[in-house]
Scaffold this motif. Structure first.
Motif, PDB file in Angstrom:
ATOM      1  N   LEU A   1      19.200  26.218  30.901  1.00 16.63           N
ATOM      2  CA  LEU A   1      18.519  25.484  31.968  1.00 16.63           C
ATOM      3  C   LEU A   1      18.806  26.198  33.285  1.00 16.63           C
ATOM      4  N   THR A   2      17.775  26.407  34.064  1.00 21.74           N
ATOM      5  CA  THR A   2      17.932  27.175  35.297  1.00 21.74           C
ATOM      6  C   THR A   2      17.835  26.263  36.511  1.00 21.74           C
ATOM      7  N   PRO A   3      18.589  26.557  37.577  1.00 22.03           N
ATOM      8  CA  PRO A   3      18.539  25.723  38.786  1.00 22.03           C
ATOM      9  C   PRO A   3      17.188  25.852  39.475  1.00 22.03           C
ATOM     10  N   GLN A   4      16.669  24.710  39.948  1.00 17.96           N
ATOM     11  CA  GLN A   4      15.360  24.667  40.597  1.00 17.96           C
ATOM     12  C   GLN A   4      15.533  24.748  42.110  1.00 17.96           C
ATOM     13  N   PRO A   5      14.733  25.572  42.779  1.00 16.86           N
ATOM     14  CA  PRO A   5      14.888  25.707  44.237  1.00 16.86           C
ATOM     15  C   PRO A   5      14.334  24.494  44.983  1.00 16.86           C
ATOM     16  N   ASP A   6      14.984  24.174  46.098  1.00 16.14           N
ATOM     17  CA  ASP A   6      14.484  23.153  47.043  1.00 16.14           C
ATOM     18  C   ASP A   6      14.197  21.816  46.362  1.00 16.14           C
ATOM     19  N   SER A   7      15.112  21.354  45.536  1.00 14.55           N
ATOM     20  CA  SER A   7      14.921  20.063  44.867  1.00 14.55           C
ATOM     21  C   SER A   7      15.117  18.917  45.854  1.00 14.55           C
ATOM     22  N   THR A   8      14.351  17.856  45.666  1.00 12.02           N
ATOM     23  CA  THR A   8      14.432  16.692  46.550  1.00 12.02           C
ATOM     24  C   THR A   8      14.539  15.413  45.726  1.00 12.02           C
ATOM     25  N   LEU A   9      14.950  14.342  46.398  1.00  9.90           N
ATOM     26  CA  LEU A   9      15.007  13.013  45.802  1.00  9.90           C
ATOM     27  C   LEU A   9      14.015  12.114  46.510  1.00  9.90           C
ATOM     28  N   LEU A  10      13.299  11.308  45.735  1.00  6.40           N
ATOM     29  CA  LEU A  10      12.375  10.344  46.320  1.00  6.40           C
ATOM     30  C   LEU A  10      13.082   9.013  46.523  1.00  6.40           C
ATOM     31  N   PRO A  11      12.863   8.351  47.659  1.00  5.26           N
ATOM     32  CA  PRO A  11      13.438   7.017  47.852  1.00  5.26           C
ATOM     33  C   PRO A  11      12.689   5.992  47.008  1.00  5.26           C
ATOM     34  N   SER A  12      13.218   4.786  46.938  1.00  8.19           N
ATOM     35  CA  SER A  12      12.538   3.724  46.199  1.00  8.19           C
ATOM     36  C   SER A  12      11.248   3.345  46.906  1.00  8.19           C
ATOM     37  N   ASN A  13      10.383   2.626  46.194  1.00  2.04           N
ATOM     38  CA  ASN A  13       9.129   2.162  46.794  1.00  2.04           C
ATOM     39  C   ASN A  13       9.373   1.261  47.996  1.00  2.04           C
ATOM     40  N   LEU A  14      10.524   0.571  48.034  1.00  2.24           N
ATOM     41  CA  LEU A  14      10.804  -0.318  49.162  1.00  2.24           C
ATOM     42  C   LEU A  14      10.924   0.437  50.472  1.00  2.24           C
ATOM     43  N   ALA A  15      11.187   1.752  50.403  1.00  2.00           N
ATOM     44  CA  ALA A  15      11.400   2.521  51.627  1.00  2.00           C
ATOM     45  C   ALA A  15      10.177   2.515  52.536  1.00  2.00           C
ATOM     46  N   VAL A  16       8.982   2.374  51.952  1.00  2.00           N
ATOM     47  CA  VAL A  16       7.782   2.383  52.787  1.00  2.00           C
ATOM     48  C   VAL A  16       7.716   1.144  53.676  1.00  2.00           C
ATOM     49  N   LEU A  17       8.405   0.066  53.294  1.00  2.00           N
ATOM     50  CA  LEU A  17       8.362  -1.160  54.080  1.00  2.00           C
ATOM     51  C   LEU A  17       9.085  -1.017  55.415  1.00  2.00           C
ATOM     52  N   THR A  18       9.928   0.003  55.530  1.00  2.00           N
ATOM     53  CA  THR A  18      10.577   0.302  56.804  1.00  2.00           C
ATOM     54  C   THR A  18      10.119   1.653  57.347  1.00  2.00           C
ATOM     55  N   ALA A  19       9.030   2.189  56.763  1.00  2.00           N
ATOM     56  CA  ALA A  19       8.437   3.464  57.196  1.00  2.00           C
ATOM     57  C   ALA A  19       9.448   4.600  57.135  1.00  2.00           C
ATOM     58  N   GLU A  20      10.343   4.568  56.137  1.00  2.00           N
ATOM     59  CA  GLU A  20      11.356   5.606  55.973  1.00  2.00           C
ATOM     60  C   GLU A  20      11.340   6.093  54.531  1.00  2.00           C
ATOM     61  N   ASN A  21      10.184   6.636  54.124  1.00  2.00           N
ATOM     62  CA  ASN A  21      10.002   7.016  52.725  1.00  2.00           C
ATOM     63  C   ASN A  21       9.912   8.522  52.524  1.00  2.00           C
ATOM     64  N   ASP A  22      10.516   9.304  53.439  1.00  2.00           N
ATOM     65  CA  ASP A  22      10.518  10.755  53.277  1.00  2.00           C
ATOM     66  C   ASP A  22      11.459  11.171  52.147  1.00  2.00           C
ATOM     67  N   PRO A  23      11.094  12.220  51.399  1.00  2.00           N
ATOM     68  CA  PRO A  23      12.034  12.757  50.408  1.00  2.00           C
ATOM     69  C   PRO A  23      13.281  13.306  51.109  1.00  2.00           C
ATOM     70  N   THR A  24      14.405  13.295  50.399  1.00  2.00           N
ATOM     71  CA  THR A  24      15.639  13.857  50.946  1.00  2.00           C
ATOM     72  C   THR A  24      16.094  15.014  50.070  1.00  2.00           C
ATOM     73  N   PRO A  25      16.622  16.077  50.669  1.00  2.00           N
ATOM     74  CA  PRO A  25      17.091  17.221  49.868  1.00  2.00           C
ATOM     75  C   PRO A  25      18.232  16.810  48.940  1.00  2.00           C
ATOM     76  N   LEU A  26      18.243  17.386  47.756  1.00  2.00           N
ATOM     77  CA  LEU A  26      19.341  17.181  46.822  1.00  2.00           C
ATOM     78  C   LEU A  26      20.539  17.974  47.330  1.00  2.00           C
ATOM     79  N   GLN A  27      21.651  17.289  47.603  1.00  2.00           N
ATOM     80  CA  GLN A  27      22.775  17.932  48.281  1.00  2.00           C
ATOM     81  C   GLN A  27      24.014  18.070  47.402  1.00  2.00           C
ATOM     82  N   SER A  28      24.315  17.077  46.613  1.00  2.00           N
ATOM     83  CA  SER A  28      25.586  17.065  45.902  1.00  2.00           C
ATOM     84  C   SER A  28      25.540  17.812  44.580  1.00  2.00           C
ATOM     85  N   ALA A  29      24.352  18.239  44.158  1.00  2.00           N
ATOM     86  CA  ALA A  29      24.209  18.892  42.868  1.00  2.00           C
ATOM     87  C   ALA A  29      22.956  19.748  42.887  1.00  2.00           C
ATOM     88  N   LEU A  30      22.785  20.545  41.846  1.00  2.00           N
ATOM     89  CA  LEU A  30      21.552  21.284  41.640  1.00  2.00           C
ATOM     90  C   LEU A  30      20.816  20.688  40.449  1.00  2.00           C
TER      91      LEU A  30
END
Length: 582
Positions: A154-183
């Motif tokens: 298995l090879t590491p994927q570049p620029d991986s991100t995490l999606l927030p839950s659907n509830l995040a749109v209710l506060t207009a904060e639904n941007d993806p966040t970079p994966l930081q603690s792991a690859l």
């Protein structure tokens, strides 16, 4: 409401607020949210409560803003780990601890994020289908998967991100966040021969250490021996993937049959692409892969509706798509032998067009005489599919005479819903406003049905079934709102409308704008949302969030009896105006 709020158990007395039973703290200082020992991934938290308006409330030594009645809802940043907040009012003091946990994947002692392993459950796929494996692990690791005698790196994927839950749109904060603690490590393979490949073992090498974790077993199905299942649930829940986090598709009518082309845990992939839980189906031993033909089609008039009968050899899966002035019914795993369709001049349908869009898929598109659709239903009688399209209701100009409306007061019984700063439960105001709205609608000539008329608990399925049984012209679920932890409770207010089926969109937008303009209320917004009480399709159905229980100033408006009466009158007037414009 969007999120239930807990309450510190310091309440003893009873208070009448806005004509509805509420809760009053015996002590002067009262904290409604968050509950004791609360855990959250949010970067901030709001503290909702109340104290007599005289004097000051301090949180960690800082004076907080309060409403005229003394309610407060300030937000504070959270550090990772324990955060302690001390509330003071005069000689009274309360302390609460809130723990912020990490939102990034957490690595275990093996250097893997256990919840990231894919597949975690046993899976079955077709020959030559891509089977992909995934694991999140330490950045300097070597990760592979072993299946029997074979090992796949298995090879590491570049620029991986995490999606927030659907509830995040209710506060207009639904941007993806970079994966930081792991690859994110991934790899795929294809297998041509049916059989059991064994259990996937995920291997991780860091430095001189080698560790392993087991995932799910992998097997390849034989195309010559695919199973066939029949939907036994009253309305089979079809989804885009094998789990409840995947989006819903058109429900499958009871009796629908389909060939199984994949498995994952207790989920089945059906031949047309949707997934369904195995316990909503039964196996049909010895059944051949489902493929039907269709010939003639008949439309017939019923009271208040047109029914269209599609005689089939076998009951196949279906999909529905509503558009302005059209309704498209898609039948899967089917081939047309159609020469004749009987459709007279109809109150609703202008024309029926059909097309074999793929060798196994037919689209039936009903061109309609009006932009507004009033509900539909699908059912199987034997192997014949019956589509019911409801006609526009016959009403009189200026009133709602002849209209049938269901009102659903949200929550009830032990299910309190959101709570205001003094502990006042949403369930009570939902019922109070629904009763007032019922009176206003009946005065305008409508026949109104309530899903509950007392303070009793009622399940979501029971509410949905009630709407289907009554088969009204319109349905509304009455709620008041709250926010996820990272919301701004002090400054978020206003009317929100939620819809799911396109037939409810125009109604949701119209009522939102009507209340904002005529009552001079703030706008929270209009949302497409997959909620249990937006999904009924027997009628245009809207879930109304009429204000925020957690906003101190708006809460005072919510609980004033005269404002509840004005709101009910405005809602009834808005519904009347919308109906008379159709």
């Amino acid at each position: 409401m969007m999120r239930q709020l807990g309450v510190l158990p310091v309440m003893t007395g009873v208070l009448l607020v806005g004509g509805v039973e509420g809760v009053q703290a015996q002590s002067s200082l009262f904290l409604a949210y968050p509950p004791p020992n609360h855990e959250t991934q949010a970067e901030r938290i709001f503290l909702i409560g109340t104290a007599p308006p005289q004097g000051e409330v301090l949180i960690n030594g800082e004076v907080v803003a309060r409403s005229q009645d003394g309610h407060f809802a300030p937000s504070f940043p959270l550090q990772l780990g324990e955060n302690q907040f001390t509330l003071r009012y005069g000689d009274e003091q309360q302390t609460i601890t809130i723990t912020r946990v990490k939102s990034q994947p957490q690595l275990n002692e093996n250097g893997l994020a256990p919840d990231s392993l894919t597949p975690q459950r046993n899976i079955a796929r077709l020959p030559e289908e891509r089977i992909c494996f995934r694991a999140m692990a330490a950045p300097n690791a070597e990760v592979s998967v072993t299946l029997g005698d074979s090992t796949l790196p298995l090879t590491p994927q570049p620029d991986s991100t995490l999606l927030p839950s659907n509830l995040a749109v209710l506060t207009a904060e639904n941007d993806p966040t970079p994966l930081q603690s792991a690859l994110d490590y991934q790899g795929c393979l294809q297998v041509s021969q049916p059989g059991n490949l064994g259990t996937a073992t995920f291997n991780i090498v860091t430095g001189n250490e080698r560790r392993a974790m087991e995932g799910g077993a992998v097997s390849i199905l034989s195309p010559a021996n695919l199973e066939v299942v029949e939907v036994t649930a009253a309305s089979g829940v079809a989804r885009t993937g094998p789990g409840t986090s995947y989006s819903r598709l058109t429900p499958l009518p009871q009796g629908s049959r389909a060939t199984v082309t994949g498995r994952e845990g207790d989920w089945l992939r059906l031949r047309y692409g949707a997934w369904i839980r195995e316990n909503e189906t039964r196996l049909l031993p010895g059944a051949a892969p489902v493929t039907s033909t269709i010939r003639s089609i008949l439309a017939r008039q019923q009271e208040g509706a047109t029914e269209v009968v599609f005689p089939l050899e076998f009951p196949v899966p279906v999909s529905v798509q509503q558009r302005d002035r059209s309704f498209t019914l898609t039948l899967h795993n089917i081939t047309a032998q159609t020469d004749t369709i009987w459709l007279d001049d109809d109150p609703l349908i202008r024309r029926l067009d059909w097309e074999q869009v793929t060798p196994e898929t037919i689209n039936y598109t009903f061109q309609l005489k009006s932009d507004q659709q009033w509900g539909y239903d699908l059912r199987y009688e034997g192997s014949s599919l019956i589509l019911r399209l409801d006609h526009p209701p016959e009403t009189q100009a200026g009133n709602l005479q002849g209209l049938r409306i269901v009102l659903d007061p949200g929550h009830g019984g032990e299910e309190l819903g959101a709570r205001g700063p003094n502990g006042y439960p949403e369930k009570s105001v939902n019922l109070a406003v629904s009763r007032l709205l019922q009176q206003e609608l009946e005065q305008r000539g409508a026949t109104v049905y309530l899903t509950r008329e007392t303070d009793r608990e009622l399940g979501l399925r029971e509410r949905m079934d009630y709407i289907a049984e009554v088969n009204p012209d319109l349905a509304f679920s009455v709620h008041y709102n709250a926010l996820p932890d990272d919301g701004d409770a002090m400054n978020t207010a206003g009317v929100g409308m939620f819809w799911y089926h396109p037939q409810a969109h125009d109604l949701a937008v119209f009522l939102h704008n009507y209340l904002v303009e005529n009552l001079e209320r703030p706008s929270y917004g209009v949302f497409w949302n997959n909620l249990a009480l937006t999904r009924p399709h027997a009628a245009p159905t809207v879930l109304m969030e009429l204000g925020f229980m957690i906003n101190p100033r708006e809460f005072e408006w919510i609980t004033r009896e005269e404002e509840q009466e004005r709101l009910a009158d405005a809602l009834a007037s808005g519904i009347t105006e919308w109906v008379n414009r159709r």
